[in-house]
Design a protein around this motif. Structure first.
Motif, PDB file in Angstrom:
ATOM      1  N   TYR A   1      30.246  53.303  25.750  1.00 15.08           N
ATOM      2  CA  TYR A   1      29.761  52.185  26.551  1.00 15.08           C
ATOM      3  C   TYR A   1      30.361  52.600  28.185  1.00 15.08           C
ATOM      4  O   TYR A   1      29.707  52.095  29.068  1.00 15.08           O
ATOM      5  N   GLY A   2      31.505  53.447  28.139  1.00 12.06           N
ATOM      6  CA  GLY A   2      31.868  53.712  29.242  1.00 12.06           C
ATOM      7  C   GLY A   2      31.066  55.017  30.159  1.00 12.06           C
ATOM      8  O   GLY A   2      31.279  54.695  31.470  1.00 12.06           O
TER       9      GLY A   2
ATOM     10  N   PRO B   1      37.001  55.708  33.912  1.00 10.98           N
ATOM     11  CA  PRO B   1      37.438  54.598  34.344  1.00 10.98           C
ATOM     12  C   PRO B   1      36.668  54.132  35.572  1.00 10.98           C
ATOM     13  O   PRO B   1      36.552  53.009  35.965  1.00 10.98           O
ATOM     14  N   PHE B   2      36.084  54.851  36.115  1.00 12.69           N
ATOM     15  CA  PHE B   2      35.102  54.565  37.178  1.00 12.69           C
ATOM     16  C   PHE B   2      34.054  53.428  36.857  1.00 12.69           C
ATOM     17  O   PHE B   2      33.546  52.550  37.659  1.00 12.69           O
ATOM     18  N   THR B   3      33.435  53.604  35.664  1.00 11.27           N
ATOM     19  CA  THR B   3      32.531  52.251  35.251  1.00 11.27           C
ATOM     20  C   THR B   3      33.214  50.886  35.215  1.00 11.27           C
ATOM     21  O   THR B   3      32.611  49.992  35.810  1.00 11.27           O
ATOM     22  N   SER B   4      34.405  51.075  34.452  1.00 17.08           N
ATOM     23  CA  SER B   4      35.240  49.700  34.730  1.00 17.08           C
ATOM     24  C   SER B   4      35.545  49.329  36.058  1.00 17.08           C
ATOM     25  O   SER B   4      35.777  48.083  36.251  1.00 17.08           O
TER      26      SER B   4
ATOM     27  N   HIS C   1      48.217  49.639  20.839  1.00 15.36           N
ATOM     28  CA  HIS C   1      48.833  49.135  21.955  1.00 15.36           C
ATOM     29  C   HIS C   1      48.095  49.340  23.366  1.00 15.36           C
ATOM     30  O   HIS C   1      48.622  49.967  24.063  1.00 15.36           O
ATOM     31  N   PRO C   2      47.050  48.584  23.440  1.00 13.88           N
ATOM     32  CA  PRO C   2      46.193  48.715  24.554  1.00 13.88           C
ATOM     33  C   PRO C   2      46.753  48.368  25.828  1.00 13.88           C
ATOM     34  O   PRO C   2      46.691  48.916  26.727  1.00 13.88           O
ATOM     35  N   GLU C   3      47.719  46.966  25.829  1.00 11.20           N
ATOM     36  CA  GLU C   3      48.266  46.398  26.972  1.00 11.20           C
ATOM     37  C   GLU C   3      49.165  47.396  27.484  1.00 11.20           C
ATOM     38  O   GLU C   3      49.466  47.811  28.548  1.00 11.20           O
TER      39      GLU C   3
ATOM     40  N   ALA D   1      40.512  47.452  31.046  1.00  9.53           N
ATOM     41  CA  ALA D   1      39.194  47.209  30.917  1.00  9.53           C
ATOM     42  C   ALA D   1      38.553  48.577  30.121  1.00  9.53           C
ATOM     43  O   ALA D   1      37.617  48.492  29.206  1.00  9.53           O
ATOM     44  N   SER D   2      39.101  49.626  30.758  1.00  6.59           N
ATOM     45  CA  SER D   2      38.716  50.880  30.328  1.00  6.59           C
ATOM     46  C   SER D   2      39.151  51.341  28.967  1.00  6.59           C
ATOM     47  O   SER D   2      38.521  51.901  28.219  1.00  6.59           O
ATOM     48  N   VAL D   3      40.444  50.899  28.748  1.00  7.75           N
ATOM     49  CA  VAL D   3      41.037  51.007  27.454  1.00  7.75           C
ATOM     50  C   VAL D   3      40.171  50.465  26.190  1.00  7.75           C
ATOM     51  O   VAL D   3      39.878  51.144  25.341  1.00  7.75           O
TER      52      VAL D   3
END
Length: 340
Positions: A116-117, A192-195, A252-254, A273-275
């Motif tokens: 999706y990214g 992370p450009f998409t995010s 541990h995404p955060e 958001a990217s994670v």
């Protein structure tokens, strides 16, 4: 370049981020360990070193690691070919281009994540609503990147080819400037450009790579390092540590987003958001026959487009010795619960 819509401070960190376009290496760093073996590892800002450190996987090393930071995959693989780097991580397309150029590389590890990214994004106010609308339009993309193949696949799905659009080969920083100033109609990018585009509200996704691209990323080693018994053992240990660290990221995404934001200069909300969209969804998998077949399709596509100089037999640049008990490359990517 500078743009009106994006703070200049955000441009440089994002230009140093992951995967798969052109660039150069920056200053080296070292991770301490015992023993006389030094593993030369190619990395990207906020990449393997940051993940391993955050997950505590740089503790107890029985070898030393010398890190060399690259902006993306192709120059990293050039260093692997030159034996300046023993191993490094890249996206799904750079190994195809490297193999097509005759580089001496060996794909030894893989992860499978959400696609999706990988996306074609258009400005917020664009009138384009579907991929077919891109006919005759100008699209920015980094040549030889994972986004390059995603662009080709998206166009094919809509009954178009690269000849039906105007392709502007730009590296991310320049593409970001062109996108935000309206000089291109769309931008083929990855997280992370998409995010960033979505979080800051400057654009929207026209189509994503989900269901179109394989979602694979690879660890690629120098054959000379694999032929060295001590370095080969270090590579095996390194890949296991990376697998455990990737599992830590998902849980541990955060915490990882905070580390990633600090390492790259990304705003925390963009990093998180990217994670959750892609970075944290990756599952360590085997470099198996299915992965080889999927990569062969990419190689054949670019050969047909005459974008690589010779036929690539992807199986010839794969070394399966570290697969162990890893799950198949077709294992589903991880997902995160949606808020609310």
């Amino acid at each position: 370049m500078r743009t009106a819509r994006f703070a200049p401070a955000l441009l440089l960190p994002l230009a140093l981020l992951l995967t798969a376009c052109g660039g150069t290496s920056s200053a080296d760093s070292k991770s301490g360990g015992s023993g006389g073996v030094t593993l030369n590892v190619g990395d990207q800002k906020g990449g393997s070193e940051a993940i391993l450190a955050a997950a505590g996987e740089l503790d107890g090393l029985t070898y030393k690691i010398k890190w060399s930071t690259f902006t993306s995959g192709p120059p990293l693989l050039e260093a692997v070919n030159a034996k300046a780097v023993d191993i490094g991580g890249v996206g799904n397309t750079p190994p195809v281009f490297a193999a097509g150029a005759g580089s001496k590389i060996a794909v030894v590890g893989a992860t499978h994540g959400s696609s999706y990214g990988e996306a074609l994004v258009v400005p917020k106010g664009s009138s384009l609503t579907k991929t077919a609308d891109l006919k005759g339009r100008t699209i920015a993309v980094a040549q030889g990147s994972s986004a390059h193949f995603q662009l080709v696949a998206s166009l094919q799905q809509a009954g178009l080819t690269l000849s039906d659009v105007k392709v502007s080969y730009l590296q991310p920083a320049d593409a970001l400037a062109a996108f935000s100033s309206g000089k291109v109609d769309a931008w083929a990018i990855w997280d992370p450009f998409t995010s960033q585009v979505l979080v800051n509200g400057s654009g929207r996704i026209l189509t994503s790579g989900q269901g179109l691209v394989n979602g694979l990323a690879f660890q690629v080693a120098a054959p000379s390092a694999l032929a060295d018994k001590a370095k080969s053992a270090a590579i095996g240990d390194y890949l296991k540590r990376l697998a455990r660290a990737q599992n830590w990221v998902y849980k541990h995404p955060e915490a990882w987003a905070k580390v990633w934001a600090k390492a790259t200069g990304l705003p925390y909300d963009v990093a998180l958001a990217s994670v959750k969209r892609s970075n944290g969804t990756r599952v360590p998998v085997a470099v198996d026959d299915a992965a080889i077949a999927s990569e062969q399709k990419i190689a054949d596509t670019f050969e047909k487009l005459k974008l690589i100089p010779k036929h690539v037999d992807f199986a010839e640049v794969v070394d399966k010795r570290f697969n162990g008990d890893l799950p198949p490359s077709t294992t589903a990517a991880r997902t995160y619960p949606k808020a609310g």
